[in-house]
Design an enzyme around this catalytic site. Structure first.
Site, PDB file in Angstrom:
ATOM      1  CD  GLU A 118       5.437   0.934   6.730  1.00  0.00           C
ATOM      2  OE1 GLU A 118       5.694   1.299   7.694  1.00  0.00           O
ATOM      3  OE2 GLU A 118       4.868   0.827   6.307  1.00  0.00           O
ATOM      4  CD  GLU A 139       2.898  -0.630  10.348  1.00  0.00           C
ATOM      5  OE1 GLU A 139       2.398  -0.823  11.882  1.00  0.00           O
ATOM      6  OE2 GLU A 139       3.882  -0.890  10.004  1.00  0.00           O
TER       7      GLU A 139
HETATM    8  O1  AHR Z   1       7.047   4.316   8.557  1.00  0.00           O
HETATM    9  C1  AHR Z   1       6.445   5.446   9.323  1.00  0.00           C
HETATM   10  C2  AHR Z   1       5.513   4.524  10.157  1.00  0.00           C
HETATM   11  O2  AHR Z   1       6.041   3.300  10.961  1.00  0.00           O
HETATM   12  C3  AHR Z   1       4.171   4.025   9.368  1.00  0.00           C
HETATM   13  O3  AHR Z   1       3.994   4.638   9.318  1.00  0.00           O
HETATM   14  C4  AHR Z   1       3.884   2.765   9.848  1.00  0.00           C
HETATM   15  O4  AHR Z   1       3.636   1.948   9.146  1.00  0.00           O
HETATM   16  C5  AHR Z   1       5.109   1.807  10.640  1.00  0.00           C
HETATM   17  O5  AHR Z   1       4.537   1.612  11.938  1.00  0.00           O
END
Ligand code: AHR
Length: 523
Positions: free
Chosen positions: A327, A198
């Site tokens: 994610e 990110e």
């Molecule tokens: O999964 C929790 C967080 O969500 C992670 O650390 C990040 O990459 C995302 O914003």
């Protein structure tokens, strides 16, 4: 309690497996599978997991230490490893997440570990007792591949290169010798490597141009030192349906030349967060509106992927670059009374349905979506497993991953059906969501999800020319949409065998409300 009328199973039943029959008021939905037109392989890596140094995702959930009274192997919980082995976890992303861009690998090797404050998650001390050696031991016990996020935010290219050399060098370099001195003479395999996390937000708030400059450097200089064991490099991709970031990454890749960098994947992050940030709707205790809205929200994964794939196709029509949804999952309000920085939430039957819908979307885009990682594996967000000291419970989402094991590396089969509708208030959703695939042994597998929380659903499946003679399967349903497994009731939501009738090659079965069913057809 719902009222279900009993239905007599026809005398032609070739394969029936106990359990009460339900009766549907709507006409049956006809599903046609065409086994002669096999599609793409569903890469088993789409069933990947994510373990970040966050709350008790690692400490307590995986790592209890060698002197713990909780049964462990070299400090790693035996119960958790056994549960993860049963769902054949293909890869585990580590150490983050946002944490990865603050992680310095030297803190977590050797005899003396350097404790630091976890500035992302709760401000607690991370002892770094769980470092490279422990992670590699853990994934080896589980049977999963390594997926490491390299620190691009606060690390350097040289730090990343050194970490990769420490892990993968198969020649007697100084770092390989240091690894051997720490107990592992043989090189580790690092199958996947993420170039940051990110980077448009917690990874450094970079612009697309700033990131692609980093991607070119890390993509050139950080990688496997063992030619026999290459590492697939995954660039940071978008976190919204905006395509500006995707354009920048793909254009930069397309314009690479000479002896420069390469990437083999680009990530996509997309959580199901209803009603915006910060996540504030409850994980349990919701009503039917909360159920329908969350499922409507999660189905946006499909247009999101389509939009990103269209950009990727423009630069990469041969589909060399995988879209890695590393994610995804539901993100709700923190469990009442918990540390909000630990992202603890319960996991209900709604989440089981949500997981099946997303996996089905990934399978439908299997030619481009070749890897994914649900967030997160243990005790964090949409977890597979919850632990409390020595106690462990498997969530409804875990059971979906277990039901889907036969889809790992199976080949997608095209199927047609009229999904019908489940309507609640302002929300209209498909009643049925389904995928089909053929495994290496030639068996056909179907996953059938009934989204309707009230009505059972009759389904007739014709697998053209297959000549099915028997079917077996399991279904995951629950007494109510927000049913959960907790430490007092660990088996409230658990798969059960389902009755399935095969007559003249066609399968008939009734799907319970709000259920996920996986059946196999045998000749
Ligand atoms: O999964 C929790 C967080 O969500 C992670 O650390 C990040 O990459 C995302 O914003």
């Amino acid at each position: 309690m719902r009222n279900f009328t009993c239905r007599v199973v026809a005398a032609f039943t070739l394969a029936t497996i106990a359990l009460p029959q339900l009766s549907a008021s709507e006409p049956a939905i006809k599903v046609t599978v065409d086994p002669s037109k096999a599609g793409t392989k569903i890469d088993r890596q789409i069933f990947g997991q994510f373990a970040e140094h966050l709350g008790s995702g690692v400490y307590g959930g995986i790592w209890v230490g060698k002197s713990s009274s909780i049964p462990n192997t070299r400090g790693i919980r035996n119960d958790v490893v056994a549960a993860l082995r049963a769902i054949k976890v293909p890869n585990i992303r580590w150490p983050g997440g946002c944490f990865a861009d603050t992680y310095h690998w030297r803190d977590g090797i050797g005899r003396t570990r350097r404790a630091r404050v976890n500035t992302n998650w709760g401000g607690v001390v991370d002892t770094n007792d769980f470092g490279t050696e422990e992670y590699m031991d853990f994934i080896n016990q589980v049977g999963a591949d390594a997926y490491l996020s390299i620190n691009v935010g606060s690390g350097t290219v040289q730090e990343g290169a050194d970490w990769m050399e420490y892990m993968t060098a198969d020649q007697p370099t100084a770092l390989a010798k240091e690894r051997a001195a720490n107990g592992h003479p043989a090189p580790y395999a690092v199958k996947f490597m993420g170039i940051g996390n990110e980077s448009w937000d917690c990874g450094g708030l970079m612009t697309p141009d700033e990131y692609t400059a980093q991607m070119r450097r890390f993509g050139r200089f950080v990688g496997s030192y063992n030619p026999k064991s290459p590492t697939m490099k995954i660039a940071v991709g978008p976190g919204t349906d905006d395509t500006v970031w995707t354009e920048a990454v793909m254009k930069s890749w397309k314009e690479r030349r000479g002896w420069s960098f390469d990437i083999q994947g680009m990530s996509l992050h997309s959580y199901t967060v209803y009603e915006g940030w910060p996540p504030h709707i409850p994980a349990t205790g919701f009503d039917e509106t909360g159920y329908a809205h969350v499922l409507r929200e999660t189905l946006k994964m499909e247009p999101l992927i389509q939009k990103q794939v269209a950009v990727m196709d423009k630069y990469d029509p041969e589909k060399k670059i995988a879209l890695v949804v590393d994610e995804w999952g539901a993100w709700y309000a923190p469990a009442p009374g918990s540390n909000p920085g630990f992202l603890i939430q319960q996991n209900s039957q709604r989440d089981a349905i949500l997981a099946a819908l997303n996996i089905n979307i990934f399978a439908r885009h299997a030619d481009r979506v070749r890897m994914s990682n649900i967030a997160q594996m243990i005790n964090v967000l949409q977890a597979m497993i919850l632990t409390d000291g020595p106690k462990m419970v498997l969530t409804p989402t875990y059971h979906v991953f277990k039901l889907y094991v036969p889809f790992q590396d199976a080949t997608v089969l095209p199927l047609t059906y009229d999904a019908g509708s489940y309507v609640h208030g302002d929300t209209t959703l498909p009643r049925l969501d389904a995928i089909a695939a053929r495994d290496a042994g030639g068996k056909i597998w179907l996953s059938l999800t009934n989204l309707d929380p009230h009505q059972p659903l009759d389904v007739n499946v014709a697998a053209l020319g297959f000549g099915a003679s028997a079917a077996t399967g399991q279904t995951l349903t629950a007494p109510k949409i927000d049913a959960v497994n907790d430490f007092a009731h660990p088996d409230m939501v658990k798969p059960k065998p389902i009755s399935a009738t095969v007559k003249e090659g066609a399968l008939t079965l009734t799907l319970a409300p709000e259920s996920v069913t996986v059946v196999s057809l045998d000749r």
